[in-house]
Design a protein around this motif. Structure first.
Motif, PDB file in Angstrom:
ATOM      1  N   GLU A   1       0.986  -0.982   0.121  1.00  0.00           N
ATOM      2  CA  GLU A   1       0.012  -0.281  -0.249  1.00  0.00           C
ATOM      3  C   GLU A   1       0.294   1.020  -0.046  1.00  0.00           C
ATOM      4  O   GLU A   1       2.104   1.592   1.132  1.00  0.00           O
ATOM      5  CB  GLU A   1      -1.246  -0.135   1.209  1.00  0.00           C
ATOM      6  CG  GLU A   1      -1.885  -1.090   1.125  1.00  0.00           C
ATOM      7  CD  GLU A   1      -3.561  -0.548   2.159  1.00  0.00           C
ATOM      8  OE1 GLU A   1      -4.279  -2.182   2.417  1.00  0.00           O
ATOM      9  OE2 GLU A   1      -2.340  -0.411   3.905  1.00  0.00           O
ATOM     10  N   SER A   2       0.602   2.405  -0.920  1.00  0.00           N
ATOM     11  CA  SER A   2       0.989   2.848  -0.753  1.00  0.00           C
ATOM     12  C   SER A   2       0.722   4.589   0.237  1.00  0.00           C
ATOM     13  O   SER A   2      -0.437   3.854   1.314  1.00  0.00           O
ATOM     14  CB  SER A   2       0.999   4.339  -1.570  1.00  0.00           C
ATOM     15  OG  SER A   2       0.162   4.470  -2.002  1.00  0.00           O
ATOM     16  N   CYS A   3       1.359   5.965   0.937  1.00  0.00           N
ATOM     17  CA  CYS A   3       0.935   6.526   1.744  1.00  0.00           C
ATOM     18  C   CYS A   3       0.151   7.791   1.874  1.00  0.00           C
ATOM     19  O   CYS A   3       0.624   8.494   0.462  1.00  0.00           O
ATOM     20  CB  CYS A   3       1.713   7.057   2.502  1.00  0.00           C
ATOM     21  SG  CYS A   3       1.988   8.984   3.732  1.00  0.00           S
ATOM     22  N   ASN A   4      -0.927   7.405   1.154  1.00  0.00           N
ATOM     23  CA  ASN A   4      -3.047   8.236   0.534  1.00  0.00           C
ATOM     24  C   ASN A   4      -3.744   8.183   1.309  1.00  0.00           C
ATOM     25  O   ASN A   4      -5.081   8.686   0.853  1.00  0.00           O
ATOM     26  CB  ASN A   4      -3.110   7.634  -0.703  1.00  0.00           C
ATOM     27  CG  ASN A   4      -3.321   6.012  -0.598  1.00  0.00           C
ATOM     28  OD1 ASN A   4      -3.745   5.294   0.916  1.00  0.00           O
ATOM     29  ND2 ASN A   4      -3.408   4.994  -1.065  1.00  0.00           N
TER      30      ASN A   4
ATOM     31  N   ARG B   1       3.616   3.916   7.465  1.00  0.00           N
ATOM     32  CA  ARG B   1       3.765   2.582   7.910  1.00  0.00           C
ATOM     33  C   ARG B   1       4.132   2.037   9.037  1.00  0.00           C
ATOM     34  O   ARG B   1       4.388   0.785   9.578  1.00  0.00           O
ATOM     35  CB  ARG B   1       4.210   1.745   7.057  1.00  0.00           C
ATOM     36  CG  ARG B   1       3.861   1.725   5.511  1.00  0.00           C
ATOM     37  CD  ARG B   1       3.929   0.671   4.524  1.00  0.00           C
ATOM     38  NE  ARG B   1       5.454   0.437   4.362  1.00  0.00           N
ATOM     39  CZ  ARG B   1       6.547  -0.380   4.925  1.00  0.00           C
ATOM     40  NH1 ARG B   1       5.797  -1.639   6.009  1.00  0.00           N
ATOM     41  NH2 ARG B   1       7.234  -0.446   4.727  1.00  0.00           N
TER      42      ARG B   1
ATOM     43  N   THR C   1      -0.913   4.890   5.640  1.00  0.00           N
ATOM     44  CA  THR C   1      -1.370   3.864   4.249  1.00  0.00           C
ATOM     45  C   THR C   1      -3.038   3.373   4.789  1.00  0.00           C
ATOM     46  O   THR C   1      -3.073   3.734   6.104  1.00  0.00           O
ATOM     47  CB  THR C   1      -0.551   2.208   4.598  1.00  0.00           C
ATOM     48  OG1 THR C   1      -0.853   1.636   5.478  1.00  0.00           O
ATOM     49  CG2 THR C   1       1.069   2.697   3.336  1.00  0.00           C
TER      50      THR C   1
END
Length: 339
Positions: A218-221, A266, A232
């Protein structure tokens, strides 16, 4: 066949770990993102501490051990009773057998046949007395034999029950020992917790997984409400579940720059204070960190936790606990990194 009592080897097991609270002098608060510090405790649930459970487990262990010793002694006494009863039974068997053989050869000793050849009143009386004595002896031997057989059966039944009871107590001893060891080892043992940690943690709602059951990258969004950065979706889920479990003191997740998971959104650092960071220095802050760590470890698979750092130790799902000596000794916060 003479019954032999069950023999159980009772080993002197090492005493369960004595739990003592480690208290260090009050430490000054250190500055942290978001402001000052506070050691005001939150209202927590009245959950049993692990050291209380170890205490009760130890008591049950010792009670079972005492029961085993008592049962061993009872078995020895019952074994003697069985041997004595069997010896008496075996001694009576030939005597009763002789009576039975005589009865078989003569067809039985009837009163009329025994008194037929009496020639005088005195002789008749003597014969009558003899017949009464013979019957009395025969009846007595039969009664003694029956009583001896009953004693053998009763003693053997009691011996069997003692053996069964002893086996159950030995199993209880091992079960209590194993459960105490497992409960302590899972959350880092005495080194990490000092024993002051809830026996159980709340069960976290599981984080979403792929169709194959794995956690996807997962990306930091997602907006990080603790610092204004990003995290994330899985980290946000963990953050909410930890707070839902009652851990609502200061926390910081996203941090720009540097290695590891913080700049990737994360990881979160869970302080022991209402605001800011300060090393644990009393039972309240120690227990708060212990219980937060235990919640993370016990729910690691459900939440997708990569590792946990607390109180100079680091926990990985694959290897368990190891000593940790990074830039921070993590005595002022619990670090949780996510997959």
């Amino acid at each position: 066949m003479t019954a032999r009592p069950g023999r159980w080897l009772v080993l002197a097991l090492a005493p369960l770990i004595a739990i003592t609270m480690i208290v260090s002098p009050g430490a000054p608060a250190t500055a942290a993102p978001g402001g000052g510090n506070s050691s005001t405790p939150d209202d927590g649930e009245n959950n049993p501490m692990l050291n209380d459970v170890l205490d009760s487990t130890g008591r049950r262990y010792l009670a079972a051990k005492a029961a085993v010793a008592k049962s061993t002694k009872a078995q020895a006494n019952l074994a003697v009773q069985v041997r004595n009863a069997e010896a008496q039974r075996d001694a009576l068997l030939p005597q009763v057998g002789a009576v039975a053989a005589q009865q078989y050869r003569t067809g039985g000793l009837t009163t009329m046949g025994f008194l037929l050849n009496v020639r005088s009143p005195d002789g008749f009386l003597e014969k009558a007395v003899s017949l009464e004595e013979i019957n009395s002896v025969n009846d007595g031997k039969l009664s003694e034999l029956e009583a001896a057989i009953d004693r053998v059966a009763t003693s053997k039944a009691r011996l069997d029950q003692e053996i069964k009871s002893q086996k159950q107590n030995l199993e209880a001893m091992e079960k209590n020992k194993e459960s105490a060891e497992k409960a302590l080892q899972l959350v880092g043992g005495k080194t990490v917790t000092g024993g002051f940690v809830n026996l159980k943690s709340k069960v976290a709602a599981p984080a979403p997984r792929n169709r194959d059951g794995e956690f996807s990258s997962e990306s930091c969004n997602v907006d990080d409400e603790t610092t204004g950065g990003c995290i994330t979706a899985r980290t946000m889920h963990m953050y909410k579940e930890v707070r839902k479990a009652g851990f609502t003191r200061f926390v910081g997740c996203f941090r720009p720059g540097g290695p590891f998971e913080h700049p990737k959104g994360r990881a979160c650092d869970w302080s022991l204070q209402k605001s800011g960071f300060s090393p644990w220095h009393n039972q309240d802050t120690r227990e708060y960190g212990n219980n937060l760590m235990a919640f993370a470890v016990r729910n690691a698979d459900r939440l997708g936790i990569l590792y946990v750092i607390w109180n100079k130790m680091i926990w990985f799902p694959a290897t368990g606990w190891s000593s940790y000596s990074g830039a921070s000794d993590h005595t002022d916060h619990v670090h949780i990194s996510m997959l």
